[in-house]
Design an enzyme around this catalytic site. Structure first.
Site, PDB file in Angstrom:
ATOM      1  N   PHE A 168       0.859  -1.194   0.000  1.00 21.43           N
ATOM      2  CA  PHE A 168       0.000   0.000   0.000  1.00 21.43           C
ATOM      3  C   PHE A 168       0.896   1.246   0.000  1.00 21.43           C
ATOM      4  O   PHE A 168       0.830   2.082   0.899  1.00 21.43           O
ATOM      5  CB  PHE A 168      -0.947   0.036   1.208  1.00 21.43           C
ATOM      6  CG  PHE A 168      -1.781  -1.202   1.403  1.00 21.43           C
ATOM      7  CD1 PHE A 168      -2.966  -1.364   0.695  1.00 21.43           C
ATOM      8  CD2 PHE A 168      -1.381  -2.197   2.288  1.00 21.43           C
ATOM      9  CE1 PHE A 168      -3.749  -2.509   0.880  1.00 21.43           C
ATOM     10  CE2 PHE A 168      -2.159  -3.344   2.470  1.00 21.43           C
ATOM     11  CZ  PHE A 168      -3.343  -3.495   1.776  1.00 21.43           C
ATOM     12  N   ASP A 228       1.050  -0.984  -4.979  1.00 23.23           N
ATOM     13  CA  ASP A 228      -0.211  -0.262  -4.774  1.00 23.23           C
ATOM     14  C   ASP A 228      -1.135  -0.601  -5.936  1.00 23.23           C
ATOM     15  O   ASP A 228      -0.682  -0.964  -7.023  1.00 23.23           O
ATOM     16  CB  ASP A 228       0.025   1.253  -4.718  1.00 23.23           C
ATOM     17  CG  ASP A 228      -1.103   1.983  -3.987  1.00 23.23           C
ATOM     18  OD1 ASP A 228      -0.939   2.308  -2.796  1.00 23.23           O
ATOM     19  OD2 ASP A 228      -2.157   2.221  -4.608  1.00 23.23           O
ATOM     20  N   SER A 229      -2.437  -0.464  -5.698  1.00 27.82           N
ATOM     21  CA  SER A 229      -3.397  -0.761  -6.762  1.00 27.82           C
ATOM     22  C   SER A 229      -3.700   0.454  -7.631  1.00 27.82           C
ATOM     23  O   SER A 229      -4.331   0.328  -8.674  1.00 27.82           O
ATOM     24  CB  SER A 229      -4.702  -1.286  -6.155  1.00 27.82           C
ATOM     25  OG  SER A 229      -5.222  -0.331  -5.261  1.00 27.82           O
ATOM     26  N   ASP A 231       0.556  -0.514   5.255  1.00 30.44           N
ATOM     27  CA  ASP A 231      -0.152   0.738   5.590  1.00 30.44           C
ATOM     28  C   ASP A 231      -1.420   0.827   4.748  1.00 30.44           C
ATOM     29  O   ASP A 231      -1.519   1.654   3.838  1.00 30.44           O
ATOM     30  CB  ASP A 231       0.769   1.939   5.343  1.00 30.44           C
ATOM     31  CG  ASP A 231       0.116   3.249   5.763  1.00 30.44           C
ATOM     32  OD1 ASP A 231      -0.817   3.216   6.603  1.00 30.44           O
ATOM     33  OD2 ASP A 231       0.530   4.302   5.246  1.00 30.44           O
ATOM     34  N   CYS A 235      -5.476   2.846  10.192  1.00 31.34           N
ATOM     35  CA  CYS A 235      -5.949   4.225  10.353  1.00 31.34           C
ATOM     36  C   CYS A 235      -7.463   4.255  10.563  1.00 31.34           C
ATOM     37  O   CYS A 235      -8.094   5.292  10.389  1.00 31.34           O
ATOM     38  CB  CYS A 235      -5.534   5.079   9.155  1.00 31.34           C
ATOM     39  SG  CYS A 235      -6.186   4.490   7.596  1.00 31.34           S
TER      40      CYS A 235
HETATM   41  N1  SAH Z   1       1.999   4.526   3.046  1.00 29.94           N
HETATM   42  C1  SAH Z   1       1.508   5.584   2.212  1.00 29.94           C
HETATM   43  C2  SAH Z   1       0.009   5.810   2.359  1.00 29.94           C
HETATM   44  C3  SAH Z   1      -0.856   4.606   2.045  1.00 29.94           C
HETATM   45  S1  SAH Z   1      -2.525   5.016   1.766  1.00 29.94           S
HETATM   46  C4  SAH Z   1       2.308   6.843   2.471  1.00 29.94           C
HETATM   47  O1  SAH Z   1       3.104   6.901   3.423  1.00 29.94           O
HETATM   48  O2  SAH Z   1       2.154   7.808   1.724  1.00 29.94           O
HETATM   49  C5  SAH Z   1      -3.239   3.519   1.253  1.00 29.94           C
HETATM   50  C6  SAH Z   1      -2.948   3.105  -0.179  1.00 29.94           C
HETATM   51  O3  SAH Z   1      -3.536   1.822  -0.375  1.00 29.94           O
HETATM   52  C7  SAH Z   1      -3.515   3.981  -1.280  1.00 29.94           C
HETATM   53  O4  SAH Z   1      -2.465   4.394  -2.099  1.00 29.94           O
HETATM   54  C8  SAH Z   1      -4.453   3.057  -2.085  1.00 29.94           C
HETATM   55  O5  SAH Z   1      -4.354   3.278  -3.493  1.00 29.94           O
HETATM   56  C9  SAH Z   1      -3.913   1.710  -1.744  1.00 29.94           C
HETATM   57  N2  SAH Z   1      -4.832   0.576  -1.825  1.00 29.94           N
HETATM   58  C10 SAH Z   1      -6.105   0.486  -1.370  1.00 29.94           C
HETATM   59  N3  SAH Z   1      -6.572  -0.771  -1.512  1.00 29.94           N
HETATM   60  C11 SAH Z   1      -5.575  -1.497  -2.080  1.00 29.94           C
HETATM   61  C12 SAH Z   1      -5.432  -2.870  -2.461  1.00 29.94           C
HETATM   62  N4  SAH Z   1      -6.410  -3.745  -2.263  1.00 29.94           N
HETATM   63  N5  SAH Z   1      -4.261  -3.260  -2.995  1.00 29.94           N
HETATM   64  C13 SAH Z   1      -3.252  -2.386  -3.174  1.00 29.94           C
HETATM   65  N6  SAH Z   1      -3.321  -1.089  -2.818  1.00 29.94           N
HETATM   66  C14 SAH Z   1      -4.464  -0.649  -2.280  1.00 29.94           C
END
Ligand code: SAH
Length: 398
Positions: A229, A251-252, A301, A341
């Protein structure tokens, strides 16, 4: 003209006396007058005692949000200038302010400004007006922000879903000045990031994780790192800057990964040691497991799996799933930094979910550290709801 008043049901003044800023629909006995949305109302106890001044929200279950517990104080232009001034001075005094030009300047209830969130990205402010009261005072608040911050550009991101609960339509765009909104350049502890304040998630960047990214940087030397993520690469670049052997960031969101690659290019880092992958983390962790992949440091995260308490159960399952998989991917002695979060998942519950994941994974691990949001996201003692981000640093037994 006499001010409209909201009279509380017997006994319901207790939370107001504890200085909790929310008045729920069920606590209201009756309304005197016909206040419009966001209008300031006097809050009175059943016995007739004036307790507070609050913004009236006719459409929300949170029927009023308290501006001041002094019913004689004026809620006007000067009131907002004073509250915003105090919030900004608090941020200026933070140690982090010497290491970054991106901070949360106003954090709603925690700063005595329910419904208002303001983030600073270099010389651009991003403001969210999330309640009828904040919306009512929007012009005065924007003036005060411009004046107190010296930022001539303010982008409004009043497009969060909570606005609908207040009966407010979404609104987004520059409301003061303008800049290149798709790529605001910021610095965080010497690392350059580009923030898309128009299309990025939330207000564009996850400022709450700043100090935790720094911590990961300090732990990453020589390690094989997985950043799950990764959004625009915050933890991944911090790990790389900290000397990680290799980083895999997942990330997705294609848009987030595009910014992540630009962030990589904006820093003097070894691009050969990092790879970005667009994938669903749930499926990708399983692929990594099936391939027999091993990491020395995994960061989890995820987005808010439980936006409300009603989703807490399904969220608990999702947290357990990814934590179980991540723990299995850890080499002996490896570290897992795992976050939630979701305000609806309290820290003890999160810890027990992670403990259950370790048990089911057949992995022994210990907590080395606990994480929270940075000091630019303060938590008022009277408003514990302001605390939502929690994390654990685990080490897998060797
Ligand atoms: N760690 C990052 C913030 C993460 S926010 C930082 O420090 O900036 C959460 C992220 O999860 C987002 O970018 C969102 O696109 C991604 N996300 C949500 N569901 C997901 C999934 N099933 N697989 C991969 N990424 C996902």
């Amino acid at each position: 003209m006499t001010r409209a008043a909201l009279v509380l049901a017997p006994g319901r003044e207790k939370s107001v006396r504890r200085r909790h800023p929310w008045i729920f629909e069920g606590a209201v006995a009756r309304l005197e007058g016909e206040p419009g949305a966001g209008e300031t109302v006097l809050v009175r106890s059943d016995a007739g005692e004036p307790l507070a001044l609050a913004a009236y929200s006719p459409r929300s279950q949170i029927r009023a949000r308290i501006w001041t517990f002094d019913p004689r104080e004026a809620v006007d232009r000067a009131f907002f200038a004073a509250r915003i001034g105090a919030a900004l001075r608090l941020r200026e005094a933070l140690p982090a302010a010497r290491h970054t030009n991106a901070l949360r300047l106003v954090y709603a209830e925690s700063d005595g400004l329910p419904g208002l969130v303001v983030d600073r990205y270099a010389d651009v402010l991003v403001a969210q007006f999330l309640s009828a009261g904040a919306e009512r005072w929007r012009a005065e608040i924007l003036d005060a922000l411009e004046q107190a911050s010296g930022c001539a550009a303010i982008y409004e991101r009043s497009d969060a879903e909570v606005r609908a609960l207040e009966g407010l339509a979404p609104r987004a765009g520059f409301v003061r000045g303008s800049r290149e909104a798709r790529r605001c350049p910021i610095v965080e502890y010497g690392l350059q990031f580009r923030v898309d304040v128009a299309e990025g998630q939330k207000t564009g960047f996850f400022l709450d994780q700043r100090e935790n990214r720094q911590r990961i940087r300090a732990l990453a030397a020589g390690r094989e790192v997985l950043d799950a993520f990764c959004y625009t690469g915050g933890f991944a670049l911090a790990a790389l800057a900290g000397g990680a052997r290799r980083v895999l960031a997942v990330d997705s969101s294609a848009a987030a990964l595009e910014v992540a690659r630009e962030n990589l290019a904006a820093n003097a880092l070894d691009a050969a040691r990092i790879a970005f992958e667009r994938a669903d983390v749930f499926a990708f962790l399983r692929q990594l497991r099936d391939r027999g992949a091993r990491f020395d440091l995994v960061i989890l995260d995820p987005p808010k799996f439980a936006p409300t308490a009603a989703q807490a159960k399904a969220a608990a399952r999702a947290y357990k799933d990814i934590n179980l998989l991540a723990l299995k991917l850890l080499a002996p002695g490896g570290l897992l930094a795992t976050f939630s979060c979701s305000g609806a998942i309290a820290p003890p519950l999160f810890q027990s979910i992670v403990a259950g994941a370790a048990r089911d994974a057949g992995v022994q691990a210990k907590i080395l550290e606990r994480f929270g949001a940075g000091a630019d996201h303060p938590v008022a003692l009277e408003f514990p709801e302001g605390e939502y981000l929690k994390g654990l640093l685990l080490v897998r037994a060797a």
